[in-house]
Design an enzyme around this catalytic site. Structure first.
Site, mmCIF file in Angstrom:
data_model
loop_
_atom_site.group_PDB
_atom_site.id
_atom_site.type_symbol
_atom_site.label_atom_id
_atom_site.label_comp_id
_atom_site.label_asym_id
_atom_site.label_seq_id
_atom_site.Cartn_x
_atom_site.Cartn_y
_atom_site.Cartn_z
ATOM 1 N N ASP A 13 -50.980 2.568 22.327
ATOM 2 C CA ASP A 13 -49.964 0.961 22.673
ATOM 3 C C ASP A 13 -48.994 2.722 23.433
ATOM 4 O OD1 ASP A 13 -48.101 -0.570 23.028
ATOM 5 O OD2 ASP A 13 -46.939 0.383 20.774
ATOM 6 N N ASP A 15 -45.592 2.173 23.652
ATOM 7 C CA ASP A 15 -43.861 2.676 23.599
ATOM 8 C C ASP A 15 -43.782 3.506 21.459
ATOM 9 O OD1 ASP A 15 -42.410 2.340 25.064
ATOM 10 O OD2 ASP A 15 -42.498 0.418 25.454
#
Length: 178
Positions: A13, A15
């Site tokens: 991922d 963020d």
């Protein structure tokens, strides 16, 4: 890759894993401009460690602010250029849709992961996802990859099969467990 070798990947991922989240209204959110975007210290080194161990490293990130008109595609592109310059990932995949679009690529659906696997011959059972939210954990489970949650104040209630305090520790787990 030789005959009989398994192609493994680590899906990251973006963020909260590679760059800090931006808190808006007390909730974690994505940067909306290049000026809000920076890589977490050591992110590039951890990506290099994974690649050195033979993993493909693919970023999979929801970016619904594009659909909401809050993030210009050009700003997103600039952030991803900065990411790639500082962390040598193999690919960056993003979903620009919101929940109302019902697409297959928006996590918690596994579309970004399964599509990358189909296109690149990745063995999902030999692969990992590192994320910071329940959508990441659900996408990993749906895709059949092992998952690690990066711990943060905002995700203490998220169920996860494995937890790590930071990306360094997550990469240590991946390299130890294969």
């Amino acid at each position: 890759m030789g005959v009989g070798e398994v192609r493994r990947a680590v899906f990251l991922d973006r963020d909260g894993v590679l760059n800090p989240v931006v808190m808006r209204g007390g909730k974690p959110a994505s940067p909306r401009s290049l000026s809000e975007f920076s890589l977490l210290p050591g992110a590039g080194e951890q990506v290099a460690r994974l690649k050195g161990a033979g993993y493909r490293v693919i970023v999979v990130t929801n970016q619904p602010d594009v659909a909401r008109g809050l993030l210009a595609q050009s700003e997103l592109d600039a952030m991803h250029q900065a990411l790639a310059a500082g962390a040598p990932v193999d690919e960056i995949r993003f979903c620009p849709h919101g929940d109302r679009h019902g697409c297959e690529c928006r996590k918690p659906k596994p579309g970004m992961i399964t599509q990358a696997a189909a296109e690149q011959g990745i063995d999902l059972a030999a692969s990992w996802l590192v994320g910071d939210g329940y959508k990441d954990m659900a996408a990993a489970q749906a895709a059949g990859v092992k998952a690690i949650l990066i711990e943060a104040e905002y995700n203490r209630a998220v169920e996860a099969p494995r937890r790590a305090p930071d990306l360094v520790s997550a990469v240590n787990i991946i390299l130890e467990q294969g």
